[in-house]
Write an enzyme that holds these catalytic residues in place. Structure first.
Site, PDB file in Angstrom:
ATOM      1  N   TYR A 130       0.664  -1.387  -0.027  1.00  0.00           N
ATOM      2  CA  TYR A 130       0.024  -0.255  -0.130  1.00  0.00           C
ATOM      3  C   TYR A 130       0.662   1.220  -0.020  1.00  0.00           C
ATOM      4  O   TYR A 130       1.420   1.545   0.876  1.00  0.00           O
ATOM      5  CB  TYR A 130      -1.152  -0.023   1.209  1.00  0.00           C
ATOM      6  CG  TYR A 130      -1.802  -1.324   1.318  1.00  0.00           C
ATOM      7  CD1 TYR A 130      -2.145  -1.945   0.150  1.00  0.00           C
ATOM      8  CD2 TYR A 130      -2.370  -1.502   2.528  1.00  0.00           C
ATOM      9  CE1 TYR A 130      -3.110  -3.047   0.164  1.00  0.00           C
ATOM     10  CE2 TYR A 130      -3.305  -2.730   2.669  1.00  0.00           C
ATOM     11  CZ  TYR A 130      -3.327  -3.374   1.566  1.00  0.00           C
ATOM     12  OH  TYR A 130      -4.531  -4.493   1.529  1.00  0.00           O
TER      13      TYR A 130
ATOM     14  N   HIS B 271       0.092 -12.381   1.492  1.00  0.00           N
ATOM     15  CA  HIS B 271      -0.622 -11.422   0.675  1.00  0.00           C
ATOM     16  C   HIS B 271      -0.551 -11.789  -0.920  1.00  0.00           C
ATOM     17  O   HIS B 271       0.685 -11.907  -1.492  1.00  0.00           O
ATOM     18  CB  HIS B 271       0.118 -10.129   0.833  1.00  0.00           C
ATOM     19  CG  HIS B 271      -0.649  -8.961   0.533  1.00  0.00           C
ATOM     20  ND1 HIS B 271      -0.263  -7.656   0.443  1.00  0.00           N
ATOM     21  CD2 HIS B 271      -1.951  -8.764  -0.006  1.00  0.00           C
ATOM     22  CE1 HIS B 271      -1.188  -6.996  -0.253  1.00  0.00           C
ATOM     23  NE2 HIS B 271      -2.262  -7.749  -0.299  1.00  0.00           N
TER      24      HIS B 271
END
Length: 329
Positions: free
Chosen positions: A56, A141
């Site tokens: 992010y 992830h």
């Protein structure tokens, strides 16, 4: 704000959790002051669970979140981050990261790494960016294209970290159901962060993943409940799963919106509440990028939703007939 256990250990989540991709400049930039204001508002409304990832904003979300949480009592919140992408500096690069969705300078590049060493290096780097001595939950992830290495190398590394007490819970975060189901059935993970696959528009998680999680005592955190924004505000040009919404999907969302409005309920309130009807779902993770969005989310979380709305959604085949719903199940 109500809390729920994550897995069978001591980890927990507030039923409404904060997703930090927005303050990592997802799609458009957010200033440091606005990010801090957003986080402060989240704390004020009672949110105590925060999720982030190196992905992010190339670490920006972790840095902003860490700067905020370092000033709060450590026992009063939980934080999760993710492993699987290492950030490698790119000195001299003057471009941006918008190709990956983030309005930040491309000061690093992402390198996939689901090795045991990669897990440790990723977590160490995250802790440095956060400025914290520990996180509570670590997710693998998006190991879609790295399934075997993730199962063979990354998962055992996370299991060791949990056994050593470095983290309290481990899991996998993905926007598909097949591989997370395999993790649930073949490993001893605590949680699945499931993005976009158990929503008003997509209940594919109901087929195998959620029943398996319920049997195994694995907690599901429902992310992407607006399917990239379509269920928050359906209109031509809305995103659905990170791309322009196909016309049939947009029309279905508009039908849901009209039905919700007839019952006096905003569509986004129903969308955020729906996943919590399933007993395997411990919390809903919302990506929040402004103080207004936080206040709105907290207000909607308290909004009464009539049983008749869920019944009509079922009757009109807008949600699966066997989908558990809040209140009646």
């Amino acid at each position: 704000m109500q809390r729920a256990a994550v897995g069978r250990g001591t980890a927990w989540t507030t039923r409404l959790a904060f997703g930090s991709a927005g303050i990592g400049n997802l799609y458009t930039a957010v200033t440091d002051d606005d990010a801090a204001r957003t986080l402060s508002t989240a704390w004020d409304v009672g949110i105590r669970s925060f999720d982030t990832a190196p992905h992010y904003g190339l670490g920006l979300a972790e840095r902003r979140l860490g700067a905020f949480l370092r000033e709060r009592p450590r026992a009063e919140y939980t934080i999760s981050t993710k492993v699987g992408r290492l950030l490698v500096p790119t000195p001299g690069n003057t471009g941006d990261d918008l190709a990956n969705g983030f309005a930040v300078p491309a000061t690093s590049r992402r390198v996939w790494d689901f090795s045991a060493d990669g897990v440790r290096r990723s977590l160490d780097a995250s802790l440095e960016r956060l400025g914290l001595d520990r996180v509570d939950i670590v997710y693998l992830h998006d190991p879609d294209d790295h399934a075997e290495q993730a199962l063979r190398e990354a998962y055992p590394a996370l299991e060791r970290l949990r056994a050593e007490g470095v983290v309290r819970a481990i899991g996998v975060g993905m926007n598909q159901t097949a591989l997370p189901t395999r993790f649930v059935t073949d490993t001893d993970i605590d949680a699945v962060l499931l993005a976009g696959r158990y929503t008003l528009l997509d209940q594919s998680g109901l087929a195998e993943l959620l029943p398996a999680a319920a049997r195994r005592g694995t907690s599901v955190i429902a992310g992407g409940v607006f399917n990239s924004g379509l269920l928050a505000d359906p209109h031509p040009g809305s995103r659905y799963d990170y791309a322009a919404a196909p016309a049939p999907v947009l029309q279905r969302a508009l039908r849901m919106r009209d039905l919700c409005e007839r019952h006096g309920v905003p569509l986004r309130a129903a969308a955020a509440r729906f996943p919590l009807g399933h007993p395997a779902v411990a919390g809903v993770l919302l990506g929040l990028r402004s103080a207004w969005e936080v206040t709105d989310a907290a207000t909607l979380a308290e909004r009464e939703i009539p049983d008749a709305l869920w019944e009509e959604l079922r009757a009109r085949h807008l949600i699966a007939s066997d989908a558990p719903v809040p209140g009646r199940g």
